[in-house]
Design an enzyme around this catalytic site. Structure first.
Site, PDB file in Angstrom:
ATOM      1  N   ALA A   1       0.917  -0.856  -0.089  1.00 34.95           N
ATOM      2  CA  ALA A   1      -0.250  -0.223   0.030  1.00 34.95           C
ATOM      3  C   ALA A   1       0.686   1.219  -0.101  1.00 34.95           C
ATOM      4  CB  ALA A   1      -1.016   0.082   1.264  1.00 34.95           C
TER       5      ALA A   1
ATOM      6  N   GLY B   1       0.662  -5.152   0.795  1.00 33.07           N
ATOM      7  CA  GLY B   1      -0.375  -5.225  -0.423  1.00 33.07           C
ATOM      8  C   GLY B   1      -0.088  -5.954  -1.712  1.00 33.07           C
TER       9      GLY B   1
ATOM     10  N   GLU C   1      -0.272  -9.446  -0.973  1.00 33.63           N
ATOM     11  CA  GLU C   1      -1.871  -9.730  -0.833  1.00 33.63           C
ATOM     12  C   GLU C   1      -2.603  -9.795  -2.349  1.00 33.63           C
ATOM     13  OE1 GLU C   1      -1.908  -6.541   2.319  1.00 33.63           O
ATOM     14  OE2 GLU C   1      -3.304  -7.930   3.307  1.00 33.63           O
TER      15      GLU C   1
ATOM     16  N   GLU D   1       4.216  -5.086   7.236  1.00 33.45           N
ATOM     17  CA  GLU D   1       3.404  -4.261   8.165  1.00 33.45           C
ATOM     18  C   GLU D   1       3.648  -4.137   9.234  1.00 33.45           C
ATOM     19  OE1 GLU D   1       2.009  -6.655   5.844  1.00 33.45           O
ATOM     20  OE2 GLU D   1       0.779  -5.909   4.526  1.00 33.45           O
TER      21      GLU D   1
HETATM   22  C1  HXC Z   1       4.955   4.461  -1.006  1.00 33.92           C
HETATM   23  C2  HXC Z   1       7.058   3.540  -1.786  1.00 33.92           C
HETATM   24  C3  HXC Z   1       6.833   2.324  -1.210  1.00 33.92           C
HETATM   25  C4  HXC Z   1       5.374   2.122  -0.572  1.00 33.92           C
HETATM   26  C5  HXC Z   1       8.593   2.233  -2.060  1.00 33.92           C
HETATM   27  N1  HXC Z   1       8.043   3.310  -2.266  1.00 33.92           N
HETATM   28  N2  HXC Z   1       7.528   1.360  -1.519  1.00 33.92           N
HETATM   29  N3  HXC Z   1       6.035   4.645  -1.515  1.00 33.92           N
HETATM   30  N4  HXC Z   1       4.783   3.195  -0.337  1.00 33.92           N
HETATM   31  N5  HXC Z   1       4.993   1.228  -0.024  1.00 33.92           N
HETATM   32  C6  HXC Z   1       9.005   4.596  -3.131  1.00 33.92           C
HETATM   33  C7  HXC Z   1       9.915   5.182  -2.002  1.00 33.92           C
HETATM   34  O1  HXC Z   1       9.683   6.039  -1.121  1.00 33.92           O
HETATM   35  C8  HXC Z   1      10.764   5.610  -3.151  1.00 33.92           C
HETATM   36  O2  HXC Z   1      10.486   6.911  -3.353  1.00 33.92           O
HETATM   37  C9  HXC Z   1      10.750   4.818  -4.263  1.00 33.92           C
HETATM   38  O3  HXC Z   1       9.509   4.085  -4.088  1.00 33.92           O
HETATM   39  C10 HXC Z   1      11.880   3.916  -4.383  1.00 33.92           C
HETATM   40  O4  HXC Z   1      12.036   2.977  -3.022  1.00 33.92           O
HETATM   41  P1  HXC Z   1      13.256   3.024  -2.341  1.00 33.92           P
HETATM   42  O5  HXC Z   1      12.826   2.658  -0.787  1.00 33.92           O
HETATM   43  O6  HXC Z   1      14.191   3.896  -2.637  1.00 33.92           O
HETATM   44  O7  HXC Z   1      13.739   1.432  -3.203  1.00 33.92           O
HETATM   45  P2  HXC Z   1      15.060   0.505  -2.454  1.00 33.92           P
HETATM   46  O8  HXC Z   1      15.911   1.205  -1.569  1.00 33.92           O
HETATM   47  O9  HXC Z   1      15.239  -0.412  -3.568  1.00 33.92           O
HETATM   48  O10 HXC Z   1      13.880  -0.260  -1.433  1.00 33.92           O
HETATM   49  C11 HXC Z   1      12.971  -1.215  -1.861  1.00 33.92           C
HETATM   50  C12 HXC Z   1      11.975  -1.630  -0.785  1.00 33.92           C
HETATM   51  C13 HXC Z   1      11.488  -0.314   0.175  1.00 33.92           C
HETATM   52  C14 HXC Z   1      12.677  -2.631   0.345  1.00 33.92           C
HETATM   53  C15 HXC Z   1      10.950  -2.387  -1.327  1.00 33.92           C
HETATM   54  O11 HXC Z   1      11.003   0.615  -0.869  1.00 33.92           O
HETATM   55  C16 HXC Z   1      10.342  -0.610   0.939  1.00 33.92           C
HETATM   56  O12 HXC Z   1      10.707  -1.039   2.190  1.00 33.92           O
HETATM   57  N6  HXC Z   1       9.133  -0.362   0.737  1.00 33.92           N
HETATM   58  C17 HXC Z   1       8.053  -0.358   1.730  1.00 33.92           C
HETATM   59  C18 HXC Z   1       7.634  -1.900   1.900  1.00 33.92           C
HETATM   60  C19 HXC Z   1       6.369  -1.715   2.614  1.00 33.92           C
HETATM   61  O13 HXC Z   1       6.663  -1.734   3.980  1.00 33.92           O
HETATM   62  N7  HXC Z   1       5.370  -2.229   2.349  1.00 33.92           N
HETATM   63  C20 HXC Z   1       4.186  -2.793   3.094  1.00 33.92           C
HETATM   64  C21 HXC Z   1       3.230  -1.434   3.168  1.00 33.92           C
HETATM   65  S1  HXC Z   1       1.826  -1.540   4.099  1.00 33.92           S
HETATM   66  P3  HXC Z   1      11.305   8.312  -3.522  1.00 33.92           P
HETATM   67  O14 HXC Z   1      10.234   9.456  -3.809  1.00 33.92           O
HETATM   68  O15 HXC Z   1      11.956   8.208  -2.019  1.00 33.92           O
HETATM   69  O16 HXC Z   1      12.350   7.842  -4.506  1.00 33.92           O
HETATM   70  C22 HXC Z   1       0.698  -2.543   3.141  1.00 33.92           C
HETATM   71  C23 HXC Z   1      -0.454  -2.315   3.971  1.00 33.92           C
HETATM   72  C24 HXC Z   1      -1.330  -3.504   3.097  1.00 33.92           C
HETATM   73  O17 HXC Z   1       1.156  -2.876   2.190  1.00 33.92           O
HETATM   74  C25 HXC Z   1      -2.734  -2.857   3.014  1.00 33.92           C
HETATM   75  C26 HXC Z   1      -3.624  -3.307   1.842  1.00 33.92           C
HETATM   76  C27 HXC Z   1      -3.260  -2.896   0.515  1.00 33.92           C
END
Ligand code: HXC
Length: 257
Positions: free
Chosen positions: A65, A108, A111, A131
């Site tokens: 998400a 997500g 999921e 999450e």
């Molecule tokens: C918003 C995101 C994002 C996310 C990445 N980006 N994941 N933006 N929401 N979930 C953005 C970053 O902010 C960044 O933007 C760009 O994408 C590239 O990401 P980086 O982090 O710079 O890449 P990298 O260093 O290669 O790391 C990749 C990664 C990391 C390990 C996947 O991005 C990460 O941990 N992302 C979050 C993963 C996460 O926690 N997902 C669960 C979300 S909660 P900028 O502008 O800085 O370049 C969830 C709840 C479910 O999903 C609900 C149902 C839908």
């Protein structure tokens, strides 16, 4: 239709939805959710389509998400809006959906892959439910579908630690059905979807419904459900064609009737 966050294409009887927010690793914001669900429902209604493929980029299927979009959410608003409710519609599609996963499928994103019917992974795929690291839990079925897919031990491990699981572990655990080299991912997923789309559509829809029923009911009820649909299959022209083609040693030409 004009889409901003996805690409929509078709190849023969296969509808293809490609998540396309490269700047955010295909993070699932509201717009993307709305567009994926709308495009998928359109393919589902389209008589020229027999199966769908959902995919992302080489780096990310979807990194979850959109954290920046949701960070200021408050309970009353998301509760009253039934925020994320539209994703459930993806799980209610009639036609089979193949998820082609390369790179990150997190939160997500994992999921969303599990809302699909056949999961095919590139060797670069990384699955996880991180999450917990954000102070929340999965919201579109992750804690439920992952547990059903890979069992309590693995699901608890992944969900409580938030760690990522590679493609090999995902296949060994039963989350994905195949792992292929990254460059083979889309061709493989399309081949699977094309093969399914060439089957009798009523039979494919009955098959999907029946397998899914295994997750929603008791064994006895599930077998009864299957038996009803099995009997119903004999009301289709495709059953006559499929069996005649076998007897006549020729390929079947299904008419989806
Ligand atoms: C918003 C995101 C994002 C996310 C990445 N980006 N994941 N933006 N929401 N979930 C953005 C970053 O902010 C960044 O933007 C760009 O994408 C590239 O990401 P980086 O982090 O710079 O890449 P990298 O260093 O290669 O790391 C990749 C990664 C990391 C390990 C996947 O991005 C990460 O941990 N992302 C979050 C993963 C996460 O926690 N997902 C669960 C979300 S909660 P900028 O502008 O800085 O370049 C969830 C709840 C479910 O999903 C609900 C149902 C839908």
């Amino acid at each position: 239709t004009e889409y901003e966050t996805i690409l929509v294409d078709r190849k023969g009887r296969v509808g293809i939805i490609t998540l396309n927010r490269p700047e955010a690793l295909n993070a699932l914001n509201t717009r993307l959710m709305t567009e994926v669900v709308a495009a998928a429902k359109e393919f589902d209604r389209d008589p020229g389509i027999g199966a769908l493929v959902v995919t992302g980029s080489a780096k990310a299927f979807a990194a979850g998400a959109d954290i920046k979009e949701m960070q200021d959410n408050r309970f009353p608003a998301v509760y009253l809006d039934d925020w994320l409710g539209p994703w459930d519609e993806l799980g209610r599609l009639r036609k089979p959906v193949v998820a082609a996963v390369a790179g990150y499928a997190l939160g997500g994103g994992c999921e969303l892959a599990m809302l699909c019917d056949v999961l095919i992974a590139a060797d670069t795929a990384k699955f996880g439910q991180p999450e917990i690291k954000l102070g929340v839990i999965p919201g579109i079925g992750g804690s439920q579908r992952l547990t059903r897919a890979i069992g309590k031990a693995k699901a608890m491990d992944l969900c409580l630690t938030g760690r990522m699981m590679g493609a090999e572990e995902a296949e060994r655990s039963g989350l994905v059905s195949r792992v292929v080299p990254a460059e083979q991912l889309l061709p493989e997923a399309l081949a699977v979807a094309e093969a399914v789309a060439a089957m009798s559509l009523p039979a494919a829809v009955m098959m999907k419904e029946s397998v899914n029923r295994a997750f929603e009911t008791t064994l006895a009820e599930g077998v009864r459900f299957e038996r009803r649909l099995f009997h119903a299959a004999f009301a289709t022209a495709d059953q006559k064609e499929g069996m005649a083609a076998f007897a006549e040693k020729r390929p079947a030409a299904f008419t989806n009737g």
